[in-house]
Design a protein around this motif. Sequence first.
Motif, PDB file in Angstrom:
ATOM      1  N   LEU A  27      30.463 -71.185  88.205  1.00 26.46           N
ATOM      2  CA  LEU A  27      30.641 -70.304  87.040  1.00 26.46           C
ATOM      3  C   LEU A  27      29.392 -69.503  86.697  1.00 26.46           C
ATOM      4  CD1 LEU A  27      32.486 -72.511  84.360  1.00 26.46           C
ATOM      5  CD2 LEU A  27      33.222 -70.231  85.077  1.00 26.46           C
ATOM      6  N   THR A  28      28.239 -70.089  86.918  1.00 27.67           N
ATOM      7  CA  THR A  28      26.996 -69.466  86.441  1.00 27.67           C
ATOM      8  C   THR A  28      25.988 -69.346  87.587  1.00 27.67           C
ATOM      9  OG1 THR A  28      26.114 -71.649  85.824  1.00 27.67           O
ATOM     10  CG2 THR A  28      27.244 -70.390  84.105  1.00 27.67           C
ATOM     11  N   GLU A  29      25.006 -68.496  87.388  1.00 25.03           N
ATOM     12  CA  GLU A  29      24.088 -68.253  88.510  1.00 25.03           C
ATOM     13  C   GLU A  29      22.982 -69.300  88.636  1.00 25.03           C
ATOM     14  OE1 GLU A  29      20.899 -64.950  86.983  1.00 25.03           O
ATOM     15  OE2 GLU A  29      22.855 -64.149  87.581  1.00 25.03           O
ATOM     16  N   ASN A  30      22.845 -70.132  87.603  1.00 23.09           N
ATOM     17  CA  ASN A  30      21.924 -71.267  87.726  1.00 23.09           C
ATOM     18  C   ASN A  30      22.394 -72.372  86.779  1.00 23.09           C
ATOM     19  OD1 ASN A  30      19.839 -72.729  88.797  1.00 23.09           O
ATOM     20  ND2 ASN A  30      18.183 -71.419  87.987  1.00 23.09           N
ATOM     21  N   ILE A  31      21.924 -73.579  87.012  1.00 23.72           N
ATOM     22  CA  ILE A  31      22.254 -74.696  86.125  1.00 23.72           C
ATOM     23  C   ILE A  31      20.959 -75.406  85.758  1.00 23.72           C
ATOM     24  CG2 ILE A  31      23.606 -76.807  85.843  1.00 23.72           C
ATOM     25  CD1 ILE A  31      25.442 -75.896  88.101  1.00 23.72           C
ATOM     26  N   VAL A  32      20.820 -75.650  84.442  1.00 25.64           N
ATOM     27  CA  VAL A  32      19.609 -76.314  83.951  1.00 25.64           C
ATOM     28  C   VAL A  32      19.959 -77.770  83.622  1.00 25.64           C
ATOM     29  CG1 VAL A  32      17.832 -76.281  82.176  1.00 25.64           C
ATOM     30  CG2 VAL A  32      18.861 -74.115  82.955  1.00 25.64           C
ATOM     31  N   LYS A  81      24.566 -67.030  80.845  1.00 26.15           N
ATOM     32  CA  LYS A  81      24.253 -66.633  82.219  1.00 26.15           C
ATOM     33  C   LYS A  81      23.978 -67.876  83.064  1.00 26.15           C
ATOM     34  CE  LYS A  81      21.155 -63.154  84.057  1.00 26.15           C
ATOM     35  NZ  LYS A  81      19.966 -62.345  83.725  1.00 26.15           N
ATOM     36  N   TRP A  82      23.242 -68.794  82.498  1.00 25.28           N
ATOM     37  CA  TRP A  82      22.996 -70.086  83.129  1.00 25.28           C
ATOM     38  C   TRP A  82      23.718 -71.171  82.317  1.00 25.28           C
ATOM     39  CZ3 TRP A  82      16.916 -70.171  83.970  1.00 25.28           C
ATOM     40  CH2 TRP A  82      16.556 -69.074  84.796  1.00 25.28           C
ATOM     41  N   ALA A  83      24.056 -72.237  82.986  1.00 23.69           N
ATOM     42  CA  ALA A  83      24.669 -73.361  82.275  1.00 23.69           C
ATOM     43  C   ALA A  83      23.652 -74.478  82.090  1.00 23.69           C
ATOM     44  CB  ALA A  83      25.873 -73.879  83.055  1.00 23.69           C
ATOM     45  N   GLY A  84      24.032 -75.463  81.308  1.00 18.39           N
ATOM     46  CA  GLY A  84      23.193 -76.647  81.130  1.00 18.39           C
ATOM     47  C   GLY A  84      24.028 -77.907  81.279  1.00 18.39           C
ATOM     48  N   THR A  85      23.353 -79.012  81.514  1.00 20.42           N
ATOM     49  CA  THR A  85      24.060 -80.297  81.641  1.00 20.42           C
ATOM     50  C   THR A  85      23.230 -81.369  80.939  1.00 20.42           C
ATOM     51  OG1 THR A  85      22.871 -80.977  83.622  1.00 20.42           O
ATOM     52  CG2 THR A  85      24.861 -79.648  83.946  1.00 20.42           C
ATOM     53  N   MET A  86      23.497 -82.609  81.271  1.00 19.85           N
ATOM     54  CA  MET A  86      22.755 -83.732  80.698  1.00 19.85           C
ATOM     55  C   MET A  86      22.832 -84.855  81.719  1.00 19.85           C
ATOM     56  SD  MET A  86      21.413 -83.856  77.620  1.00 19.85           S
ATOM     57  CE  MET A  86      22.355 -83.290  76.207  1.00 19.85           C
ATOM     58  N   LEU A 130      34.043 -77.579  77.637  1.00 15.65           N
ATOM     59  CA  LEU A 130      33.033 -78.608  77.879  1.00 15.65           C
ATOM     60  C   LEU A 130      31.809 -78.030  78.597  1.00 15.65           C
ATOM     61  CD1 LEU A 130      32.312 -81.498  77.417  1.00 15.65           C
ATOM     62  CD2 LEU A 130      33.534 -82.133  79.479  1.00 15.65           C
ATOM     63  N   TYR A 131      32.027 -77.053  79.474  1.00 11.81           N
ATOM     64  CA  TYR A 131      30.882 -76.396  80.126  1.00 11.81           C
ATOM     65  C   TYR A 131      29.961 -75.790  79.067  1.00 11.81           C
ATOM     66  CZ  TYR A 131      33.580 -76.866  84.445  1.00 11.81           C
ATOM     67  OH  TYR A 131      34.284 -77.371  85.500  1.00 11.81           O
ATOM     68  N   ASN A 132      30.567 -75.168  78.060  1.00 12.78           N
ATOM     69  CA  ASN A 132      29.784 -74.525  77.006  1.00 12.78           C
ATOM     70  C   ASN A 132      29.108 -75.539  76.101  1.00 12.78           C
ATOM     71  OD1 ASN A 132      30.577 -71.927  77.896  1.00 12.78           O
ATOM     72  ND2 ASN A 132      32.572 -72.240  76.916  1.00 12.78           N
ATOM     73  N   LEU A 133      29.819 -76.627  75.827  1.00 10.93           N
ATOM     74  CA  LEU A 133      29.240 -77.666  74.972  1.00 10.93           C
ATOM     75  C   LEU A 133      27.955 -78.186  75.606  1.00 10.93           C
ATOM     76  CD1 LEU A 133      31.298 -80.593  73.395  1.00 10.93           C
ATOM     77  CD2 LEU A 133      28.884 -80.738  73.897  1.00 10.93           C
ATOM     78  N   LEU A 134      28.024 -78.466  76.910  1.00 15.54           N
ATOM     79  CA  LEU A 134      26.861 -79.011  77.610  1.00 15.54           C
ATOM     80  C   LEU A 134      25.724 -77.995  77.667  1.00 15.54           C
ATOM     81  CD1 LEU A 134      26.554 -81.845  78.977  1.00 15.54           C
ATOM     82  CD2 LEU A 134      28.906 -81.279  78.404  1.00 15.54           C
ATOM     83  N   THR A 135      26.071 -76.748  77.925  1.00 17.83           N
ATOM     84  CA  THR A 135      25.044 -75.702  77.989  1.00 17.83           C
ATOM     85  C   THR A 135      24.324 -75.597  76.648  1.00 17.83           C
ATOM     86  OG1 THR A 135      26.356 -74.474  79.593  1.00 17.83           O
ATOM     87  CG2 THR A 135      24.619 -73.252  78.454  1.00 17.83           C
TER      88      THR A 135
END
Lengths: 600, 600
Positions: free
Chosen positions: A203-208, A156-161, A124-129
């Motif tokens: 998990l990642t160094e930044n989150i977008v 390297k960075w993750a994403g969300t919504m 799910l982390y990857n899906l959101l990223t």
Amino acid sequence: MAQLIADRRDIDFVLHEQLNVEALSEHKRFNEFGKKTVDLIVSEARNLAIKEILPLQKPSDTGCEFNNGTVKVPEGFHRVMKAYNEGEWLAMTDDPEWGGQGMPKTVAMAANEYFYGACNSFMLYNLLTHGASKLVETFGTPEQKNLHLKNMLSGKWAGTMLLTESDAGSDLAGITTMAKDNGDGTYSLEGNKIFISGGEQDLTENIVHPVLARLEDSPAGIKGISLFLVTKYRLNPDGTPGEFNNVVCTGIEEKMGLHGSATCSLELGGKGQCIGTLLGEKNKGMAAMFLMMNEARQMVGLQGQANASAAYMYALDYARQRIQSKSLTAPAGTPPVAIINHPDVKRQLLMMKSWVEGMRSLVYYTGLCHDRLAIAADDSERQFYSTLLEVLTPIIKGYITDRAFDVCNHGVQIYGGYGFIEEFPVSQLLRDCRIFMLYEGTNGIQAMDLVGRKLGMHKGEPFIHFLGLIEKTITASREVKGLESLADSMQRFFTNYAEVAHEISARAASGKVMEVFAFSHPFLEVSGDLTVAWMLLWRASVAAPKLGKKKKDDAFYQGQIQTARFFINNILPVTEGRLNTIKQGDAVAAVMEDAQFGGK
Amino acid sequence: MAQLIADRRDIDFVLHEQLNVEALSEHKRFNEFGKKTVDLIVSEARNLAIKEILPLQKPSDTGCEFNNGTVKVPEGFHRVMKAYNEGEWLAMTDDPEWGGQGMPKTVAMAANEYFYGACNSFMLYNLLTHGASKLVETFGTPEQKNLHLKNMLSGKWAGTMLLTESDAGSDLAGITTMAKDNGDGTYSLEGNKIFISGGEQDLTENIVHPVLARLEDSPAGIKGISLFLVTKYRLNPDGTPGEFNNVVCTGIEEKMGLHGSATCSLELGGKGQCIGTLLGEKNKGMAAMFLMMNEARQMVGLQGQANASAAYMYALDYARQRIQSKSLTAPAGTPPVAIINHPDVKRQLLMMKSWVEGMRSLVYYTGLCHDRLAIAADDSERQFYSTLLEVLTPIIKGYITDRAFDVCNHGVQIYGGYGFIEEFPVSQLLRDCRIFMLYEGTNGIQAMDLVGRKLGMHKGEPFIHFLGLIEKTITASREVKGLESLADSMQRFFTNYAEVAHEISARAASGKVMEVFAFSHPFLEVSGDLTVAWMLLWRASVAAPKLGKKKKDDAFYQGQIQTARFFINNILPVTEGRLNTIKQGDAVAAVMEDAQFGGK
């Protein structure tokens, strides 16, 4: 040996024999992806899934740790994420310009089935990223893309919504998060968001974070919502993460399942300035979100399907191992047999198989539609596939996730008392699976989308195309030896369905809104059953002519025909009953009054 | 104010208006239980349930603690058990000779619906104690009764049921626990049992374990199984608990739900002698167990129904509170409304209501059959009710618990994303509810019992009686103004059902065993739907003539008619489809071969 997560033979069947995915490689865009490459990709994905991701599933169930604004994901996630990123799996289908592999989506669906089926909460982390990266790619300025895309697609960075707020869930019109124009191209955001998957993690160094919020001078309702890009750490001039941006995680939810995924409450700008940039146009946030929503919903369908497939593999293996009771037709005193020999267990396995395989074909077919869209020769072909995808989306999200839960439920039942025990894998699959019916728009919302928007869009043309594809399969299968009577049964059902679809459109046209939506979910169900029957009949028509050719394949092909037969003769009559309910149209749910429900 | 656990108005309706429970008080045995007393009992049960038992539900979810052979039940259980025992609720329906209150079972069902709906895991200890006490009462010697019964029925001691072993679940023929005759009227037991609810706990001063085991000289299979009575602590000559009897708890299960109930693995006689006495006749253990099984299965049906009722009350209240989206027919910009106004939410609430109320009537009706049996005037009446109960049992256990899970699932869906969050009550209800489909014989076993034993027992006479009762309700309701067309629809379905039941019997008679059992579960489902439709039509026929009499009751009675209308017009057509599947009888599950399932 028993297979885990998914049946490789069946995956290969769908890719090569049903969907003929290698035909895509005739096109320049996909010319690297011939059969050998495709098989290699699926094998590598399967290896990673079974060896690395699957072992995370059980520990993921103990959940994430929240401590003073920080979230620790389950042990092992970091190590496996590294392997996943090294394999560049997040960007399988993306533009090579941003580090993507440019792979057909059809193939990526197969790889993803293994990944998601192995551990949905990890994925799910990857899906959101990935989803967030598509927003940046589609609506971002060149600068926004340069700053974020490669970092996101490399993992390297993750994403969300950031959509939901406590009073704005199914209806986002109620969003209250505010964005103040700072006059320098940046905005200061303030508000509280809930149910944010991966909103905080280590998990990642930044989150977008793409964020839905309102500008101060925007109109009320959904027409006043804009989309902003906010990062956990502000970006230094060289693009590296710098100062904390006051996106504060105030807690994570205690859930029924999917514990490995941190579901966060986030406070933006409550403890200091939270700075973001506008993504896309002012007040067009909802439109941007909807554009991405279809793909996100298709991925939720895949999540459900993959979960269901894993449950089927476990239940099938258990039914082959578990010895209990003599055969029903054996004399008293005969030794007990494996429970797969008992007809009621077989019936449940057949239900699991028909849904898992029908839904697999549907999910991969969705991938193929995207691929055909990407290489479409002209506008008319583009229009065909893009609108077909719109029609299919509520079915994929709403119907598949409903049935996936049922499939997992059968999995628990086949395990008997052991199914209720957490030592065995099926309980967790059932609990994990429950969320898919709820997030990215509840299945009630999906049903309304199908009936209220997709059925009648562009004067009903895309829906007629959808029906046309099904009819083509029926017509073709009538010419296949051994399938004549299945094709006939399917044709009768199809005709009945088409009439009901027409009838619903007529009711809607005459303004009977409540009456129409009283049957929106039943209509979603019959539409999904029709789609699965279509996929299974298509499979059977591929399998039947191959019978008797290679001995080692015979049981598999026979299984395809039996599955179609089971679904068309044992399930579709029930669907037909539901169709009759809609046709008769006694819309009690439209007229039932609050007080008549009792309970006060 | 919103009601909790169950709708009191509806309970009163079933007791007094549908089943006319006070008529029982005309009989000497029940003459203390007139309407006032019945209402008082239900009120007191409701009070205890809401004020004391319900607050246990959330803490019960954290589970029991196992430590070195001991089990600690959740906090609060001790205190509330004391209150429950002081109210003498365990022995509501039992013989005053042993401390019972001699109450009609119909009334006890209402009290129990509140208790079980409040906290099923708390009540499971009592369910088991009561069941074990019935075994002692029915098969015990005077000494066994004197030693155990009052202690059990007062709640001072608990009871369990030691059936299952790791390789003997659905098929108890494989039981390996051994009993050695000590020659002094006692036996030494050795073996391992699993899935023992309340097998160990710190609630009571002793635990009475009925144990299925084999004597050394007994024949193989189920004909060699005897029933023994083993206590956690051996009894001193004065009947007080003495020395430890080497019933050792080796662990408790980690489960999906029902965490407050300790599911124990027990080792008998592994660490020292475990002494028991024979209960009933040698090698007749299975017969004794089966005699008690029907009642235990009926109670599992009640567990499911009560759980479903609690979920309905929560979901209904939530749907009235939760504001989201404008009404579908209101112009854009109109303020959002409570979600109970949206047709798809109403549809789900109607599904919940129709099942909860139909199943409530069925469960209470079962109580009434027991009461009528207890006061039967002659053998023919006794035979009528006792065999009717046998026919109803697999429907009550198998069908109700399937549908209860569905009802709880709708409850989760109505809560939206919040349904997946443990802070809200519906997730736990769904997880708790899942076990009811598995224990006391999986629902697959129930379906086989209905088709394989109950349908044809006594040359089909009890089944014909069952159908006769339904037809009587249909005929009567056709005379009720406003119900004519519902009665007609129901009659058409009923005729179709009766034909299919006949057809199945014919198939069975012609030896098509596998083909028959390929449809055993679908037949259970249609039989359950028929039974619920019967109960709802019966309710409507009681409600319809009362419309317009008292203004404050009108919405309730209208609700009864609408619910019957919903079920008969929106659900039964789907059931009819399932009936057609059985009628067409393409028994794919009978012929599907192992290898055709794939997965290897």
